[in-house]
Scaffold this motif. Sequence first.
Motif, PDB file in Angstrom:
ATOM      1  N   VAL A 151      15.438  -1.842  -0.174  1.00 35.00           N
ATOM      2  CA  VAL A 151      14.330  -2.703   0.254  1.00 35.00           C
ATOM      3  C   VAL A 151      12.995  -1.977   0.054  1.00 35.00           C
ATOM      4  O   VAL A 151      12.023  -2.551  -0.460  1.00 35.00           O
ATOM      5  N   SER A 152      12.944  -0.706   0.440  1.00 32.35           N
ATOM      6  CA  SER A 152      11.712   0.080   0.296  1.00 32.35           C
ATOM      7  C   SER A 152      11.336   0.238  -1.173  1.00 32.35           C
ATOM      8  O   SER A 152      10.150   0.171  -1.533  1.00 32.35           O
ATOM      9  N   TYR A 153      12.336   0.446  -2.026  1.00 29.94           N
ATOM     10  CA  TYR A 153      12.101   0.613  -3.458  1.00 29.94           C
ATOM     11  C   TYR A 153      11.496  -0.650  -4.056  1.00 29.94           C
ATOM     12  O   TYR A 153      10.578  -0.599  -4.896  1.00 29.94           O
ATOM     13  N   ALA A 154      11.994  -1.809  -3.630  1.00 24.76           N
ATOM     14  CA  ALA A 154      11.460  -3.074  -4.133  1.00 24.76           C
ATOM     15  C   ALA A 154      10.005  -3.265  -3.705  1.00 24.76           C
ATOM     16  O   ALA A 154       9.154  -3.668  -4.508  1.00 24.76           O
ATOM     17  N   VAL A 155       9.707  -2.981  -2.446  1.00 22.43           N
ATOM     18  CA  VAL A 155       8.331  -3.105  -1.951  1.00 22.43           C
ATOM     19  C   VAL A 155       7.402  -2.172  -2.721  1.00 22.43           C
ATOM     20  O   VAL A 155       6.301  -2.559  -3.132  1.00 22.43           O
ATOM     21  N   PHE A 156       7.850  -0.942  -2.934  1.00 22.88           N
ATOM     22  CA  PHE A 156       7.063   0.046  -3.681  1.00 22.88           C
ATOM     23  C   PHE A 156       6.782  -0.433  -5.097  1.00 22.88           C
ATOM     24  O   PHE A 156       5.644  -0.399  -5.574  1.00 22.88           O
ATOM     25  N   THR A 157       7.808  -0.916  -5.798  1.00 22.45           N
ATOM     26  CA  THR A 157       7.655  -1.357  -7.182  1.00 22.45           C
ATOM     27  C   THR A 157       6.697  -2.544  -7.285  1.00 22.45           C
ATOM     28  O   THR A 157       5.824  -2.585  -8.153  1.00 22.45           O
ATOM     29  N   LEU A 158       6.847  -3.509  -6.411  1.00 23.68           N
ATOM     30  CA  LEU A 158       5.990  -4.696  -6.445  1.00 23.68           C
ATOM     31  C   LEU A 158       4.532  -4.338  -6.167  1.00 23.68           C
ATOM     32  O   LEU A 158       3.617  -4.818  -6.850  1.00 23.68           O
ATOM     33  N   CYS A 159       4.308  -3.500  -5.165  1.00 25.11           N
ATOM     34  CA  CYS A 159       2.928  -3.130  -4.821  1.00 25.11           C
ATOM     35  C   CYS A 159       2.310  -2.211  -5.868  1.00 25.11           C
ATOM     36  O   CYS A 159       1.101  -2.268  -6.118  1.00 25.11           O
ATOM     37  N   MET A 160       3.115  -1.373  -6.512  1.00 21.95           N
ATOM     38  CA  MET A 160       2.607  -0.526  -7.595  1.00 21.95           C
ATOM     39  C   MET A 160       2.212  -1.400  -8.780  1.00 21.95           C
ATOM     40  O   MET A 160       1.165  -1.199  -9.399  1.00 21.95           O
ATOM     41  N   ARG A 161       3.046  -2.381  -9.102  1.00 20.47           N
ATOM     42  CA  ARG A 161       2.763  -3.270 -10.225  1.00 20.47           C
ATOM     43  C   ARG A 161       1.509  -4.101  -9.945  1.00 20.47           C
ATOM     44  O   ARG A 161       0.739  -4.411 -10.856  1.00 20.47           O
ATOM     45  N   ALA A 162       1.281  -4.441  -8.684  1.00 19.30           N
ATOM     46  CA  ALA A 162       0.105  -5.229  -8.310  1.00 19.30           C
ATOM     47  C   ALA A 162      -1.189  -4.457  -8.541  1.00 19.30           C
ATOM     48  O   ALA A 162      -2.270  -5.049  -8.579  1.00 19.30           O
TER      49      ALA A 162
END
Length: 283
Positions: A151-162
């Motif tokens: 879950v943390s990895y997904a949040v990190f990836t999405l916010c980094m891509r943003a």
Amino acid sequence: MNDKSKAVLLMAATALIWSSGGLAIKLVDWNPMAITGVRSVLAALTLAVLFRGRLKFGFSLVQLGAAVGYAGLLITNVVATKLTTSANAILLAYTAPVYVALLAPWFLKEKTSRSDWIFIAVTVGGMVLFFLDKLSPSGLWGNIIAVGTGVSYAVFTLCMRAQKSTSPVESVIMGHVLTALCGLPFMFSTMPSAESWMGLIYLGIFQQGISLALYAWAIKRLGALEAILIMTLEPIFNPILVAVGYGEIPGKWAIVGGLVVIGSVTVRGVLPFMKKTKNYPGS
């Protein structure tokens, strides 16, 4: 070579460097929270040196979200790796593509195609095979914590891509600072050996610091789902390195699952190039 091709190669290199983390964590004889805290101190200092003069901390919601996601990823992964097998810890973390696929259309306005869903299903199916082997009851909490890594990895990836139009490295440094603060209370109960200090230095400077500089450059040039699928190379090589260097051998289903995931990632990477070649004038 264009920037997109370079980004794919650098993201793959990042995955291979990150895959060495499982072995290094296993070899460091210390409290897992202390390990992740010291690693983050060294990583934050390394990144601050590499990006000196270019850092801008805006403290936007996506910057803070990526920092929190990354801190959660770092802490849960190290703790899970100590409590369960390295293969279980890293593979449960890679349930993240499912969360990315569900959230990317809403959060990033990036469409998840039908073919992406097929590859996600195959990848997750390959990962499920790892858990057909007998699981140790003592590793139950490690497995549960590892789900939080995904879950943390997904949040990190999405916010980094943003943050693709700005520098995302500030979020990484902020995540390491948060992690270091969480690990601080555990750093002084005992001191690691000289051999463990060598492992900590490698984890902080190379496995996190330098590799994250590569990741920060590549993530701005790749889609969120594309990036996280390339990074599924990490859970393939992580158990292999742990098996060779630590003697922790994955079961037969884990090996089958690894082959499925490698095949899925390879096909996912090759198909777009095949389509471009097919549609190229004169081909």
